[in-house]
Design an enzyme around this catalytic site. Structure first.
Site, PDB file in Angstrom:
ATOM      1  N   SER A 180       0.816  -1.222   0.000  1.00  0.00           N
ATOM      2  CA  SER A 180       0.000   0.000   0.000  1.00  0.00           C
ATOM      3  C   SER A 180       0.847   1.267   0.000  1.00  0.00           C
ATOM      4  O   SER A 180       0.362   2.334  -0.407  1.00  0.00           O
ATOM      5  CB  SER A 180      -0.931  -0.001   1.209  1.00  0.00           C
ATOM      6  N   ASP A 440      -4.111   6.078  11.331  1.00  0.00           N
ATOM      7  CA  ASP A 440      -3.147   5.613  10.331  1.00  0.00           C
ATOM      8  C   ASP A 440      -1.864   6.420  10.509  1.00  0.00           C
ATOM      9  O   ASP A 440      -1.792   7.592  10.151  1.00  0.00           O
ATOM     10  CB  ASP A 440      -3.700   5.808   8.917  1.00  0.00           C
ATOM     11  N   HIS A 443       0.781   5.296   6.441  1.00  0.00           N
ATOM     12  CA  HIS A 443       0.689   5.923   5.125  1.00  0.00           C
ATOM     13  C   HIS A 443       0.827   7.441   5.257  1.00  0.00           C
ATOM     14  O   HIS A 443       0.919   7.970   6.366  1.00  0.00           O
ATOM     15  CB  HIS A 443      -0.636   5.546   4.464  1.00  0.00           C
TER      16      HIS A 443
END
Length: 463
Positions: A180, A440, A443
């Site tokens: 990702s 998160d 990312h």
């Protein structure tokens, strides 16, 4: 008549004429005297007053640089070269014989400095941002994380130029392969390029996240693809075995979902790492050779560092082999760049608002790399270096490069979505610090630090 006059004049004055040698000597003395008089009249000797003035001027000129440290602090850093700065070029340099090329810039050593320039895109101007990284659209209240740029210590990193990248990408196919974070970097590049030319979605698989996608820039006949492959080699992700879910990684097999495309690619950016930290069972030669974090299984326990190194090196070697055998033969130019490990910044529980709460970058030296981050980075840098040496020796036209972003990413704890991976995460009210929401801290917000990855990518492919 004139001749007679001169003869008569000579005869009348022969008593006054000097011998020829004496006449020449006296004439020379007279010329020297006249020359000396002329010099005194028109080129006088500088006076002592003028000497004092010159000395004072020299002191005034030298004063600002007498302390080079203070002088550097008073002057702003030189601006990065911008497109269209032709007037700054040295016209004589174009005619000079070029010397040896300078060594590649070391982008791994530097610091984040404030930058007032706005990003090339935002959360509403780019349609390819994954929902979880669209921090602006999700209501993140602070915007300071947008106004920093990475400044290497011994070289320059120019601002991203969509025009330069698209001109290089014309009639070419670039692919991002990995997990990702590879997708995060791919979407960043798409947004940066969209500020100049909008991409069109040409293909999307049926998965919820669109793990396999292909975009085209019609104006440039350019293609950017995204391939999901979190181990680069073949794997069954989170497969259930004896009632337990683990990743089954096959070190002696390759992920043909992307590897079969090598012959159609002009450049590939590989990025993996975080999935190797997840419990996994490792297969080689049809046998289970080890596992990581698998106390519930009857297998030999190992750490993930050796498996990660094995997977990276085998993948790069297979890319080189296929490029020479089935990818168009030796001489076909291709760039394979590998992004080094990008650290996470969890400081608390993943479901609390304070998981990654910082609002500014770490200063240089304030946050060192941990052991895991250092080893993961080292694995990529060394594997790419060895693959590049082999490719150069073979003259294959294949160029390997490492996008060394680990240090610059490690210094950006403020660049993650945190709770703003969802829209208005605290809309329900209550104490933000105690509200339990998913965070998160892995990312990157877009726009954000991940755009710098692509600044380095541009300079790497243009090198």
């Amino acid at each position: 008549m004139v001749t007679n006059f001169l003869q008569k004049y000579q005869l009348q004055n022969h008593q006054l004429l000097l011998p020829k040698k004496q006449f020449v000597t006296y004439a020379l003395y007279a010329l020297i005297a006249l020359a000396f008089l002329h010099y005194l009249l028109f080129y006088p000797t500088p006076t002592s007053e003028k000497a004092v003035v010159v000395a004072q001027v020299r002191e005034e000129v030298a004063a600002p640089v007498s302390d080079p440290v203070n002088a550097r602090q008073q002057l702003p850093p030189p601006p990065a070269p911008q497109q269209g700065d032709e007037a700054l070029r040295n016209p004589q340099a174009e005619d000079e014989v070029p010397g040896p090329a300078p060594p590649p810039c070391d982008y791994s050593d530097g610091e984040w400095v404030p930058d007032a320039r706005p990003p090339l895109y935002n959360g509403t101007s780019c349609g390819t941002i994954k929902d979880g990284q669209n921090c602006m659209a999700h209501g993140r209240p602070d915007t300071g994380y947008l106004y920093w740029r990475w400044r290497p210590r011994r070289c320059d990193l120019p601002a991203f130029s969509p025009e330069a990248f698209l001109l290089w990408l014309r009639n070419r196919h670039l692919a991002f392969v990995g997990d990702s974070l590879a997708r995060n970097q791919a979407e960043s590049l798409l947004c940066l390029l969209a500020s100049r030319s909008p991409p069109e979605l040409a293909y999307r698989d049926g998965s919820d996240e669109g793990r396999f996608r292909r975009f085209v820039f019609r104006e440039f006949n350019a293609t950017v693809s995204v391939f999901w492959s979190p181990f680069l080699v073949k794997a069954d992700e989170k497969a259930e075995r004896h009632g337990v879910r683990h990743n089954n990684v096959f070190l002696d097999a390759f992920d043909e979902r992307w590897m079969s495309w090598l012959g159609a690619l002009d450049a590939a950016v590989l990025s993996v790492g975080h999935w190797f930290l997840i419990p996994g069972v490792y297969h080689d030669g049809g046998l289970v050779v080890a596992c990581h974090d698998c106390a519930d299984l009857n297998h030999t326990e190992t750490d993930f560092f050796g498996v990660y190194k094995d997977a990276v090196r085998r993948t790069l070697a297979e890319v080189a082999r296929r490029h020479g055998v089935g990818g168009g033969g030796a001489g076909r130019e291709m760039v394979v760049a590998m992004t080094t490990f990008s650290p996470a910044h969890f400081e608390g529980d993943w479901d609390k608002a304070g998981a990654c709460p910082r609002k500014r970058p770490y200063r240089a030296g304030e946050k060192g790399l941990g052991y895991t981050e250092s080893e993961m980075r080292k694995t990529v840098v060394e594997a790419v270096r060895d693959a590049a040496a082999d490719a150069d020796a073979a003259g294959s036209g294949l160029r390997f490069a490492a996008l060394d972003v680990t240090t610059l990413a490690n210094l950006r704890p403020d660049g993650h979505p945190g709770p703003y991976m969802h829209k208005d995460p605290f809309a329900g009210g209550g104490d933000v610090g105690e509200t339990r929401v998913q965070n998160d801290c892995v990312h990157w917000c877009m726009p954000g630090p991940v755009d710098t990855f692509n600044e380095i990518l541009l300079q790497t492919i243009l090198r």
